[in-house]
Design a protein around this motif. Structure first.
Motif, PDB file in Angstrom:
ATOM      1  N   UNK A 130      28.439   3.438 -15.249  1.00  0.00           N
ATOM      2  CA  UNK A 130      27.137   2.939 -14.535  1.00  0.00           C
ATOM      3  C   UNK A 130      27.745   2.397 -13.772  1.00  0.00           C
ATOM      4  N   UNK A 131      28.235   1.589 -13.489  1.00  0.00           N
ATOM      5  CA  UNK A 131      27.902  -0.378 -11.895  1.00  0.00           C
ATOM      6  C   UNK A 131      28.551   1.177 -10.823  1.00  0.00           C
ATOM      7  N   UNK A 132      29.289   1.753 -11.049  1.00  0.00           N
ATOM      8  CA  UNK A 132      30.013   2.277  -9.785  1.00  0.00           C
ATOM      9  C   UNK A 132      29.130   3.101  -9.438  1.00  0.00           C
ATOM     10  N   UNK A 133      28.348   4.108 -10.144  1.00  0.00           N
ATOM     11  CA  UNK A 133      26.754   4.696  -9.883  1.00  0.00           C
ATOM     12  C   UNK A 133      25.914   4.293  -8.506  1.00  0.00           C
ATOM     13  N   UNK A 134      25.572   2.941  -9.264  1.00  0.00           N
ATOM     14  CA  UNK A 134      25.035   1.753  -8.667  1.00  0.00           C
ATOM     15  C   UNK A 134      25.418   1.166  -7.442  1.00  0.00           C
ATOM     16  N   UNK A 135      26.574   0.418  -7.696  1.00  0.00           N
ATOM     17  CA  UNK A 135      28.012   0.173  -6.159  1.00  0.00           C
ATOM     18  C   UNK A 135      26.980   1.505  -5.178  1.00  0.00           C
ATOM     19  N   UNK A 156      16.546  -2.581  -3.971  1.00  0.00           N
ATOM     20  CA  UNK A 156      16.205  -3.634  -5.164  1.00  0.00           C
ATOM     21  C   UNK A 156      16.043  -2.727  -6.428  1.00  0.00           C
ATOM     22  N   UNK A 157      16.174  -1.644  -6.394  1.00  0.00           N
ATOM     23  CA  UNK A 157      16.031  -0.359  -7.429  1.00  0.00           C
ATOM     24  C   UNK A 157      17.794  -0.518  -8.001  1.00  0.00           C
ATOM     25  N   UNK A 158      18.696  -0.008  -6.954  1.00  0.00           N
ATOM     26  CA  UNK A 158      20.021   0.701  -6.730  1.00  0.00           C
ATOM     27  C   UNK A 158      20.687  -1.148  -7.282  1.00  0.00           C
ATOM     28  N   UNK A 159      20.064  -2.119  -7.022  1.00  0.00           N
ATOM     29  CA  UNK A 159      21.374  -3.729  -7.231  1.00  0.00           C
ATOM     30  C   UNK A 159      20.510  -3.284  -8.989  1.00  0.00           C
ATOM     31  N   UNK A 160      19.286  -3.275  -8.789  1.00  0.00           N
ATOM     32  CA  UNK A 160      19.359  -4.063 -10.786  1.00  0.00           C
ATOM     33  C   UNK A 160      20.059  -2.319 -11.517  1.00  0.00           C
ATOM     34  N   UNK A 161      19.741  -1.196 -11.148  1.00  0.00           N
ATOM     35  CA  UNK A 161      21.003  -0.435 -11.989  1.00  0.00           C
ATOM     36  C   UNK A 161      23.179  -0.909 -11.605  1.00  0.00           C
ATOM     37  N   UNK A 162      23.193  -1.513 -10.409  1.00  0.00           N
ATOM     38  CA  UNK A 162      24.721  -1.770 -10.329  1.00  0.00           C
ATOM     39  C   UNK A 162      25.182  -2.861 -11.352  1.00  0.00           C
ATOM     40  N   UNK A 163      24.256  -4.124 -11.399  1.00  0.00           N
ATOM     41  CA  UNK A 163      24.089  -5.403 -11.723  1.00  0.00           C
ATOM     42  C   UNK A 163      23.866  -5.064 -13.094  1.00  0.00           C
ATOM     43  N   UNK A 164      22.586  -4.428 -13.532  1.00  0.00           N
ATOM     44  CA  UNK A 164      22.354  -4.447 -15.175  1.00  0.00           C
ATOM     45  C   UNK A 164      22.679  -3.187 -15.777  1.00  0.00           C
ATOM     46  N   UNK A 165      23.928  -1.833 -15.609  1.00  0.00           N
ATOM     47  CA  UNK A 165      24.066  -0.824 -15.541  1.00  0.00           C
ATOM     48  C   UNK A 165      25.430  -1.664 -16.287  1.00  0.00           C
ATOM     49  N   UNK A 166      26.217  -2.526 -15.095  1.00  0.00           N
ATOM     50  CA  UNK A 166      27.688  -2.896 -15.824  1.00  0.00           C
ATOM     51  C   UNK A 166      27.340  -4.120 -16.976  1.00  0.00           C
ATOM     52  N   UNK A 167      26.218  -5.251 -16.725  1.00  0.00           N
ATOM     53  CA  UNK A 167      26.087  -6.358 -17.491  1.00  0.00           C
ATOM     54  C   UNK A 167      25.435  -5.140 -18.969  1.00  0.00           C
ATOM     55  N   UNK A 168      25.215  -3.741 -18.558  1.00  0.00           N
ATOM     56  CA  UNK A 168      24.853  -3.426 -20.305  1.00  0.00           C
ATOM     57  C   UNK A 168      26.016  -2.939 -21.199  1.00  0.00           C
ATOM     58  N   UNK A 169      27.072  -2.255 -20.319  1.00  0.00           N
ATOM     59  CA  UNK A 169      28.272  -1.584 -20.671  1.00  0.00           C
ATOM     60  C   UNK A 169      29.234  -3.119 -21.819  1.00  0.00           C
TER      61      UNK A 169
END
Length: 424
Positions: free
Chosen positions: A282-287, A168-181
């Protein structure tokens, strides 16, 4: 004081072998944990959107890596100051109440930030104060949240819940970081912060809908004041596996987990890309993090060898990011950094949960949070200052090499201590 760890899942069971696919998400069969997981999935996405937007906003307004490091330091400074007392509080009172209060404060902080941006360009000091307010919320939220997992699931499901929570944490990092950018590039700056404030509605609703009567009672009835802190610290120092894990977290947390500063520096100073490119990094980090989280759900929490290997690889990839000559290579390295970093943190978390008695869980997990996240004020400020004086490349390489060497020293100390204990 006994070091008996009864009441926590047996180490062998908690770090068990490969699971059947049907068992991967069995912790989600627990209603309270399923609600918690879903709420955090929504609010976590908003939080990562704000993290990306906040870092880019500070760097854009200040034009200074040192200022970015300072604001990041202030965001994580409350962790350093309050997370250990927060661990005692988490062992004394309802973790549910702590989470409700802390996440309400985080939502308010996001709404105030959005309101300031709606009126114009905020001053750096205003951003710094609000960053500190978020840090205060996290100082109480994070150890309570880590310890709350055992109350929601308990027993042999704890390690599974830790791994699924990592997904969950890393899915949100992937999705949220991409959406944030994307949001920083396409939307008014205030929109991201209002979105984050609204996203906390999901996590707060999840807490309200929980069946509190189903929560397992594991409060530390004797956890009071300095005596409680000494008891937790004493257990950590006297238990070699716990000492090794926490020492490794201190080193890797200080030197290897400074992405709120390292990410913008890599994007702006080394690659010269805009907010879209930063969001992609940041999305690559999250993926990579998500891939690691899913893998660990299947293969189990891991051993000390996995902790060592993943921490060492993170140091290598951070060094590589400092000297990477191209954007595609940096994307690949960010993916690998997310993969190794999440393998490290999730394995550490699962091992600690398996080694810690219930009565000390809040205090030991607060130490984990302190050393992983509370070390960021030191790491972030040093990284920002180093980038201003030595340059971003030299500083990232220095941090990567130092992280690897520090981890090696910790391994050597652990081996010597274990041999000495066996000889006695």
């Amino acid at each position: 004081m006994s070091d008996d760890v009864s009441g926590s899942p047996p180490a062998e069971e908690a770090i068990g072998s490969r699971r059947r696919v049907s068992d991967m998400f069995r912790a989600l069969h627990e209603r309270n944990f399923a609600l918690f997981w879903t709420g955090q999935l929504v609010s976590g996405t908003g939080t990562w959107m704000q993290t990306v937007a906040m870092a880019w906003l500070v760097l854009t307004i200040s034009k200074s890596a040192a200022v970015l490091g300072l604001v990041t330091m202030l965001q994580f400074l409350p962790m350093l100051l309050f997370v250990l007392p927060a661990g005692v509080v988490a062992d004394r009172i309802s973790k549910w109440k702590i989470l409700l209060a802390a996440q309400s404060l985080a939502a308010l902080q996001a709404i105030v930030l959005g309101s300031l941006l709606l009126e114009g360009t905020p001053e750096i000091w205003q951003l710094a104060v609000l960053a500190a307010a978020l840090g205060l919320s996290n100082a109480f939220n994070n150890p309570a949240q880590q310890a709350f997992i055992a109350e929601m699931v308990g027993g042999s499901l704890t390690a599974d819940a830790v791994a699924v929570n990592s997904v969950q944490f890393n899915a949100t990092r992937m999705i949220g970081s991409g959406l944030g950018g994307v949001a920083v590039a396409q939307l008014p700056a205030y929109a991201v912060f209002f979105i984050n404030g609204a996203s906390f509605g999901a996590s707060l609703l999840a807490l309200v809908l929980m069946r509190r009567s189903d929560l397992r009672k594991v409060h530390g009835e004797n956890a009071k004041g300095l005596g409680a802190l000494r008891e937790g610290l004493g257990f950590a120092f006297r238990t070699p596996p716990v000492f090794f894990i926490l020492g490794s977290v201190a080193i890797v947390g200080t030197l290897g987990f400074n992405w709120p500063v390292a990410g913008p520096l890599i994007a702006d100073r080394l690659l010269g890309i805009g907010p879209d490119g930063f969001g992609a990094l940041m999305s690559a980090l999250g993926v990579g993090s998500l891939a690691a989280g899913l893998g660990l759900v299947v293969f189990g929490g891991g051993t000390e060898h996995r902790i060592i290997a993943s921490g060492a690889l993170l140091a290598v990839f951070l060094t590589g990011l400092g000297i990477s000559p191209s954007y595609p290579l940096s994307l690949a390295l960010m993916f690998l950094a997310g993969l190794s970093g999440t393998t490290f943190t999730t394995t550490v978390n699962a091992r600690l949960q398996s080694l810690v008695p219930d009565r000390l869980r809040g205090r030991i997990m607060s130490l984990f949070v302190l050393l992983l996240i509370g070390s960021t004020p030191v790491g972030a400020s040093l990284l920002g200052l180093g980038a201003e004086t030595l340059g971003a490349t030299a500083t990232l390489v220095l941090f990567g090499v130092s992280s690897g060497l520090g981890l090696g020293v910790m391994v050597l100390v652990h081996r010597l201590r274990t041999v000495g204990r066996d000889e006695r």
